[in-house]
Design an enzyme around this catalytic site. Structure first.
Site, PDB file in Angstrom:
ATOM      1  CG  PHE A   6      -0.521   0.691   2.418  1.00  0.00           C
ATOM      2  CD1 PHE A   6      -0.007   0.159   3.351  1.00  0.00           C
ATOM      3  CD2 PHE A   6      -0.920   2.101   2.489  1.00  0.00           C
ATOM      4  CE1 PHE A   6       0.963   0.746   4.695  1.00  0.00           C
ATOM      5  CE2 PHE A   6      -0.453   2.651   3.785  1.00  0.00           C
ATOM      6  CZ  PHE A   6       0.288   2.022   4.669  1.00  0.00           C
ATOM      7  CE  LYS A   7       4.802   1.673   4.758  1.00  0.00           C
ATOM      8  NZ  LYS A   7       3.930   0.382   5.018  1.00  0.00           N
ATOM      9  CG  ASP A   8       3.671   0.804  -4.755  1.00  0.00           C
ATOM     10  OD1 ASP A   8       4.921   1.310  -4.278  1.00  0.00           O
ATOM     11  OD2 ASP A   8       3.443  -0.479  -5.064  1.00  0.00           O
TER      12      ASP A   8
END
Ligand SMILES: *Cc1c(COP(=O)(O)O)cnc(C)c1O
Length: 494
Positions: free
Chosen positions: A112-114
């Site tokens: 999810f960091k993207d």
């Protein structure tokens, strides 16, 4: 909109200043003075928009210095088809009539960091231009696994930037490590640190407050900034997907506009769930925020007792991105709840001095109206992966499984069956060994062959960014003691 430090409201900053600075000089986190409210018909309008358009709409409320044209260019570049493998960007998947999974791992690093780190480089470089900054920015990152790779991908070969990532030597999965040490790009560096994530994060914080280093780097034409979730440019793009998920549920007639939902988030540094809180505060009908932790359950205890106490055993778990005992973004929640910078400063000074602090009953009561906390250990995590796979034919990673465990506990304890969105934070293919173990597989293949094994077992394709790790050579081998991280910085920024 103006921004202030959570620890001091005297000095105010514009959005571009806040994003360019990353962290306030007093160690506090730069935060909007107040949160904008969604206009009355916003959710209805957003319902029929693309993810990119929703991102522009939401971010514009916080970034008045940026034009709609600028933000549209950023959103199209960050969330376009070269970066995300689905046009929905962050699709919501229904498991049953009141349980939904918000898939946040369709980007280039499968976590999810993207969602934020594809946007941050655009916000940051534009902010630096607005500030007429001439020096080159060097991004320092401490990572528990996914942030590092996400930031490396986001910043690789972006003009006027360098990026240096520190990860705990024995605190990330084999695939996470391989993703980082094979990173391409001329402006990137990767270094492992002896110790755990908190050692790496504390080390990076020390580098930021190292005056001598700052002067030396200025002479060389560099200055330091952060891509950790303490940067406002990281938190803001995360608010978007909670608003987007609500709009999807309405659009797909899973709920009616105005119906309440709960949100459940597997939590480490408190960035992701903080964004959900901000979405609620802006006017999305969210009832409870369910904070899910692994055995490093400092937040579960805090939400139940009002005492934050990091003096406890640190566990390396199978959800390593949540192996954190100091959840930095909690500071922003404390500011939002108390509205008193001096109070926040006291809590944080106490945390620094003694490793613990206790909030007043009044503050705790306010927090408990919004949040509940649950935790589970690795045994339960693995069981949950198996159960969700058998019951729904749906594969989840260990972090997401911690979320589902929390949701199950919450529902059993309270009977509250409000439709709930669980944030799914990583692709199961990033954690093949533990996922295969959960599915009853004992004979695990070596190296990257394990990706095919999980694919064959479940009939799901290996995500392209992971399949392409095959045949890449490691480029980075450096390991430092935490006292010597400064040497890695000075060597990279020649
Ligand atoms: C970073 C991360 C988390 C924790 O998110 P926070 O914003 O730090 O609370 C959870 N799961 C995965 C897969 C992550 O990468």
């Amino acid at each position: 909109m103006q921004y202030i430090s959570t620890r001091d409201r005297e000095q105010q900053f514009s959005a571009s200043q806040a994003i360019a600075k990353g962290l306030a000089d007093d160690g506090g986190l730069l935060t909007p003075v107040y949160l904008p409210k969604l206009p009355r018909r916003a959710l209805e309008e957003l319902k029929d928009m693309s993810y990119q358009q929703r991102a522009v709409y939401v971010m514009k409320l916080f970034l008045d210095e940026f034009t709609v044209k600028e933000l549209t260019d950023f959103a199209n570049a960050a969330y376009g088809p070269e970066k995300f493998d689905t046009p929905a960007v962050a699709p919501v998947r229904a498991l049953d009539s009141n349980t939904f999974c918000l898939e946040l791992w369709h980007g280039p690093t499968c976590a999810f960091k993207d969602m934020a780190l594809q946007m941050l480089p655009h916000l940051l470089t534009a902010s630096l231009r607005k500030q007429e900054e001439e020096k080159t920015v060097c991004i320092l990152v401490a990572t528990s696994g996914d942030t590092g790779k996400g930031a490396l991908e986001g910043f690789k070969d972006v003009d006027h930037t360098r990026i240096l990532v520190f990860y705990p030597k024995d605190g990330v999965s084999a695939i996470q490590e391989l993703q980082m040490v094979t990173q391409e790009g001329e402006n990137v560096g990767v270094c492992s640190v002896v110790g755990n994530f908190d050692d790496a994060q504390t080390g990076v914080k020390k580098l930021f407050s190292d005056e001598k280093l700052r002067e030396e780097l200025a002479q060389r034409g560099f200055f330091l900034s952060s891509a950790n979730s303490i940067n406002w440019g990281r938190v803001l793009p995360q608010i978007v997907y909670y608003i987007s998920a609500y709009c999807d549920l309405v659009r797909d007639e899973k709920i009616q506009l105005g119906d309440p939902i709960n949100i459940c988030v597997p939590t480490g540094n408190f960035g992701n769930i903080l964004a959900a809180y901000y979405a609620k505060d802006m006017g999305v009908p969210i009832n409870k925020l369910i904070c899910a932790s692994n055995s490093n359950n400092v937040l579960t205890d805090f939400l139940r007792t009002g005492t934050y106490d990091r003096n406890r055993t640190f566990y390396n778990t199978m959800s390593p991105s949540m192996d954190i005992l100091i959840s930095s973004n909690l500071e922003r929640l404390l500011y939002a709840i108390t509205g008193e910078n001096s109070q926040v400063r006291e809590y944080m000074e106490e945390l620094n001095r003694t490793g613990r602090y206790q909030v007043s009953d009044k503050v705790l009561e306010k927090i408990q109206r919004l949040f509940v906390g649950y935790c589970c250990d690795d045994t339960v995590t693995q069981k949950v992966i198996g159960t969700i796979y058998r019951n729904f034919d749906y594969l989840i990673d260990p972090h997401t499984a911690v979320g589902f465990s929390a949701l199950t506990q919450y529902r059993e304890e309270t009977g509250d069956m409000t439709p709930t969105v669980v944030a799914s934070t990583a692709s199961p293919f990033k954690f093949c060994d533990n996922v295969l173990g959960a599915l009853g597989e004992t004979n695990l293949r070596d190296g990257l062959d394990i990706l095919d094994q999980l694919s064959e077992k479940t009939g799901q394709p290996v995500p392209a960014p992971l399949a392409s790790l095959r045949g890449k050579q490691p480029r980075f081998q450096r390991t430092e003691e935490k006292e010597h991280m400064v040497d890695a910085v000075l060597d990279m920024l020649k």
